[in-house]
Design an enzyme around this catalytic site. Structure first.
Site, short mmCIF file in Angstrom:
data_model
loop_
_atom_site.label_atom_id
_atom_site.label_comp_id
_atom_site.label_asym_id
_atom_site.label_seq_id
_atom_site.Cartn_x
_atom_site.Cartn_y
_atom_site.Cartn_z
N MET A 49 0.62 -1.03 0.41
CA MET A 49 0.20 -0.35 -0.28
C MET A 49 1.21 1.20 -0.03
O MET A 49 1.39 1.37 1.11
CB MET A 49 -0.57 0.14 1.09
CG MET A 49 -2.01 -1.32 1.15
SD MET A 49 -2.78 -1.00 0.13
CE MET A 49 -3.02 -3.37 -0.57
N CYS A 50 0.79 1.34 -1.64
CA CYS A 50 2.38 2.55 -1.16
C CYS A 50 1.80 4.27 -2.59
O CYS A 50 1.36 3.34 -3.26
CB CYS A 50 3.61 1.87 -1.41
SG CYS A 50 3.51 1.39 -0.20
N GLY A 51 3.32 4.60 -2.55
CA GLY A 51 3.33 5.14 -3.60
C GLY A 51 4.82 5.10 -4.72
O GLY A 51 5.18 4.66 -3.77
#
Lengths: 310, 643
Positions: free
Chosen positions: A1-3
């Site tokens: 869950m990230c960029g």
């Protein structure tokens, strides 16, 4: 869950500064940790090993670990050109070595440290904190080079620390790194398969698996493009990831396409990010001609062809 | 014309300015330097025209009613989400889920539409000038989706209502969608719409509508003759199990059941308070001497909930419950000085009018969800999952989907509603942050935003919730009730409240954030003693659902899903509904809530603390080795007097 974000330039430039800005633009997607994989032109006469000592280099334990690393390198007959440290991060320049994997396993297993990156072009810097914090701590903005990938993390399962921050070096393979947004659901199955063939894993993070999986395929002689094509079918879950090598760069996106990704291609550069807002950090105020890759899509770019196409 | 330079300004400031200008009736607002940032021009009510000179990020123009928003370049995910009316025009491409949950108005994307265009839209028109990525019209519930170019696979996947028109090639149709012949005049209508926005005419269109096979269960449970059993009844076999198998043999699927789980799981009964005898004897008029008042959701919100006691009425939908029941609960909440949660299916005006404080739930299906009701709410809750059925959406059987309920939800009347199991625009913790920020933009940060999760991996989930910047979290144990759910899930998925609250506390402690997120525990709270135990274990408040229904006369016959509730509580049958008298039911529930308050106060005083929030783990003991293992509380020893 990230960029995630990545950038490749035709001509070497201020990639450190640009990536710091892109990741700052994505920080809302992941406040826990931030990391950078930065590439300069590969050097023929030296390699850089970046090590996480897992305690400050100023402590007795840190000094002892660093000297153990030097001892192991000497044991392998490796010439150390220079070394320096920032907090827990230990950086060594050494004369080129052929047996990257064997040397890496020896250093880690005997010195109780973790190698963050190893290669003739690549340096990975990652830690708990924001893009701007880490840039200040490790001087990221000063880095010039050709391409880079980066990551902001929001941990959902494994714990928050520098080891589990991205990017992940494809352990044992010089200059290969990945960043990933998503979740690999056949993680345990794939991990066991790779462990049987002799790979060691240092974390329980599914992104490390992608790095080792890709490196293993590259080692078997597949091209970067072929590896990405296979990954889309063999890895299960929802993912968007970026991979980089000494002279190449690419992305892959799963068939469900639940994880966002936007691509900007120009004559002299390619930029990719989870959200367009990060691309606009490179071109404030401009309307960009971006596209969102389709599900199951993958694509690669080579530094050499990027240069030729101009 | 007014201009705004968004260059060096935060988006909240930009939005405040847009809303201020829109309220003044400014015709045209031009925004420079948007730089693809998120949440531009959300929550705008009024007819202004807003021109965005560049690209926009997530949810641009969303949760609005009336404005025309022109985005010069690209738009990110969820452009025009949930708009009620007005027009949003995107000059180039739109990212995933354009027009998600739209309830009216027009979304025109001149370039390509991202995946799942029009997901869960209820009404209005979406026009895509170029191609559409996969699953265009996913779970569409009404309105029209017009794609001029080619469509990737899964067009109309699980669509419930509405129409899709495609001018290009269609890779494949999704499940439960079918082609239908165009009727006379339909093509002209489409061309007229395309002309309105200067889009070229494809030569022809194909029309896609729902096939309707999945809108109803193929078979329903019949009344079978009473189960007979010859083997000695025991833990392995009993009449209930034999009946269960007989029903499954008849249906060929899982059983839909209601009320909640009836199997044995560890509950709050398995722990107790340590109280010294003189303390028990010394308390008189506990309510006057013990503080129960509770502020909930003040982490970021400027107007938190102010409760006279740490209790909420749990989310239960109008649909599952009758209107008199919902209104009675709302009245009872006002009398007791607490807040009610509206549950799925939109805000019932009569319920809103009767409730002094209302939490407004945002669920995956976005039935009846509206920016106006967000502004009428005292808190907004994003529902991720429910204790009785983690991982599944709500169910409402067709017998309860009356014309009014169908209208409120934006769905066809009489279908067996099975709500989506996940939000169309929240596919991970990272997207969730942006959704939460969107709600804060719309409500200008006034009301608390909370997250509701069914208890499963609470230890991980609470850490995510903390990072996602919610004001508080509601954790729903597996004992939680339901109006309808698969019995397999109700009985076997999730963890009990007792374990959930303990995990929540340890999860926060593990990352050094103990006390930084208020927890509301729900599921299996049946009286003030249960509530006091949950609070002693670390909850800031509790929510009660089933117990309030029992207070107004529910007998627990477990037939809520059929709509034949004999007490007029969980039914829409007018004859049965008329059996429930609102004021009488409200008085009984209010009186029950009052008794909960007294119980909590008495226990707190007996434990030697002047506020219910002074209760802590030190006041508790475990009554069984199992409860001790789950909670980490010591087993009761000789000498401890138990309440």
């Amino acid at each position: 869950m990230c960029g995630i974000a990545g950038l490749m330039l035709r001509n070497s430039g201020a990639i450190g500064k640009k990536l710091v800005g892109m990741l700052d633009g994505l920080q809302h997607r992941g406040p826990d940790s931030t990391g950078f994989a930065l590439y300069r032109q590969p050097a023929a006469d030296r390699m850089v090993m970046r090590i996480l000592l897992k305690c400050s280099a100023e402590t007795h334990e840190g000094k002892s670990r660093a000297s153990k690393v030097l001892q192991i390198l000497r044991g392998f007959g490796v010439e150390v050109l220079s070394d320096s440290y920032t907090q827990e991060h230990y950086r060594l320049e050494i004369a080129p070595v052929p047996a990257v994997k064997d040397l890496s396993y020896a250093v880690e297993n005997q010195a109780g440290v973790e190698i963050l990156s190893f290669g003739s072009a690549l340096e990975i810097i990652k830690d708990v904190g924001s893009s701007l914090d880490i840039s200040k701590r490790y001087g990221i903005e000063a880095f010039t080079g050709t391409h880079c990938i980066g990551h902001v993390r929001l941990a959902t399962e494994s714990i928050v620390d520098a080891s589990r921050a991205h990017p992940f070096w494809a352990y044992g393979f010089s200059d290969v790194a990945i960043v990933h947004n998503g979740q690999i659901t056949n993680y345990w199955k794939m991990k066991r398969r790779l462990q049987k063939t002799g790979y060691q894993f240092r974390t329980d993070n599914d992104s490390e698996l992608i790095a080792v999986y890709l490196a293993d395929k590259l080692d078997r002689g597949f091209s970067l493009e072929e590896v990405l094509a296979r990954s889309v079918d063999e890895l299960d879950g929802t993912f968007s990831f970026l991979v980089s090598t000494a002279d190449g760069f690419g992305f892959a996106k799963d068939h469900l396409a639940a994880k966002p990704m936007v691509v900007l291609e120009k004559d002299d550069m390619v930029a990719i990010a989870s959200e367009e807002v990060a691309l606009n950090r490179l071109f404030p105020g401009e309307s960009l001609d971006t596209y969102e890759p389709f599900p199951g899509a993958y694509k690669t770019w080579q530094l050499s062809t990027l240069a030729m196409s101009a | 014309m007014a201009t705004i330079d968004a260059g060096d300004v935060g988006i909240s400031e930009v939005n405040l300015k847009i809303r201020e200008l829109a309220e003044k009736g400014e015709n045209e607002i031009v925004l420079y330097n948007p730089d693809a940032r998120h949440l531009i021009s959300v929550g705008v009510i009024g007819k202004s025209k807003i021109k965005i000179k560049g690209s926009a990020g997530y949810f641009c123009g969303g949760l609005s009613d009336g404005p025309t928003v022109e985005i010069q370049n690209n738009a990110g995910w969820g452009v025009a989400d949930n708009i009620m009316s007005g027009t949003v025009i995107v000059g180039k491409n739109a990212g995933a889920i354009p027009g998600v949950g739209m309830r009216g108005g027009k979304l025109v994307v001149k370039g390509n539409l991202g995946s799942r265009a029009g997901a869960m839209m209820k009404d209005g028109v979406i026009i895509g000038g170029g191609k559409a990525n996969f699953m265009a019209g996913f779970m569409m519930m009404g309105g029209r989706l017009i794609v001029c170019g080619d469509c990737e696979g899964g067009v109309g996947q699980n669509m419930i209502s509405g129409t899709i028109y495609v001018g290009g090639e269609i890779q494949s149709l999704g499940a439960d969608a079918k082609f239908e012949e165009m009727e006379e005049g339909e093509l002209e209508d489409i061309y007229q719409l395309l002309d309105e926005f200067d889009l070229p005419h494809p030569e022809s269109f194909r029309k896609i509508v729902p096939e309707g096979k999945q809108l109803h269960y193929a078979k329903y449970e019949r009344k079978l003759s009473p189960a007979k059993i010859s083997v000695p009844e025991g833990p392995m076999w009993d009449k209930r199990l034999v009946e269960d198998i007989a029903v499954k043999a008849d249906l060929g699927r899982y059983r839909v059941r209601s009320f909640g789980s009836a199997r044995h799981i560890p509950t709050f009964d398995d722990i107790a308070f340590k109280i010294t005898p003189e303390m028990v004897l010394s308390q008189k008029n506990p309510r006057a001497r013990c503080r129960l008042d509770t502020v909930l959701g003040n982490k970021f919100a400027s107007n938190p909930l102010r409760l006279k006691m740490p209790i909420l009425i749990a989310p239960m939908s109008y649909g599952a419950l009758s209107k008199p029941c919902k209104v009675a609960l709302a009245k009872a909440s006002s009398i007791a000085g607490i807040a009610i949660n509206n549950g799925e299916g939109g805000m019932l005006p009569e319920e809103r009018a009767a409730a002094k404080q209302m939490i407004y739930q945002c669920l995956s299906g976005r039935y009846g969800f509206s920016p106006h009701d967000m502004l009428r709410a005292d808190a907004i809750e994003i529902y991720i999952s429910q204790g009785a059925k983690p991982g599944l959406g709500g169910q409402l059987m067709g017998s309860k989907v009356t014309p009014e309920i169908a209208y409120l939800r934006g769905l066809p009347q009489g279908i067996d509603i099975r709500s989506p199991s996940r939000h169309p625009d929240v596919l991970g913790a990272d997207d969730l942050i942006i959704k939460i920020q969107e709600f804060r933009e719309v409500t200008a940060g006034r009301v608390p935003i909370s997250l509701k999760i069914g208890a499963g991996r609470v230890n991980n989930d609470i850490k995510i919730a903390l990072k996602d910047t919610v004001d508080f979290i509601e954790i729903d144990g597996m004992e939680g009730g339901t109006g309808a759910s698969s019995s397999v899930v109700t009985d076997n998925v999730g963890i009990p409240s007792l374990a959930a609250i303990v995990q929540a506390m340890s999860g926060l402690d593990e990352i050094g954030c103990g006390g930084q997120l208020q927890v509301v525990q729900m599921g299996g709270i049946r009286d003030g003693v249960d509530a006091a135990k949950a609070i002693a274990l670390g909850a800031h408040a509790v929510a009660v659902g089933t117990a309030t229904l029992v207070a107004m006369g529910c007998t627990g016959c477990m037939t809520c899903h059929t709509g034949n509730c004999p007490r007029g509580i969980a039914t829409q049958n007018p004859e049965l509904v008329s059996k429930l008298e609102v004021d009488c039911a409200a008085a009984r529930v209010a009186s029950f809530l009052d008794s909960m308050g007294t119980e909590m106060a008495a226990i707190a005083l007996a434990c030697g603390v002047p506020s219910v929030h002074g209760l802590c783990r030190d006041h508790l003991v475990a009554l069984s080795p199992q409860a001790a293992e789950i909670t980490g509380l010591p087993l009761a020893r000789e000498g401890d007097m138990l309440a």
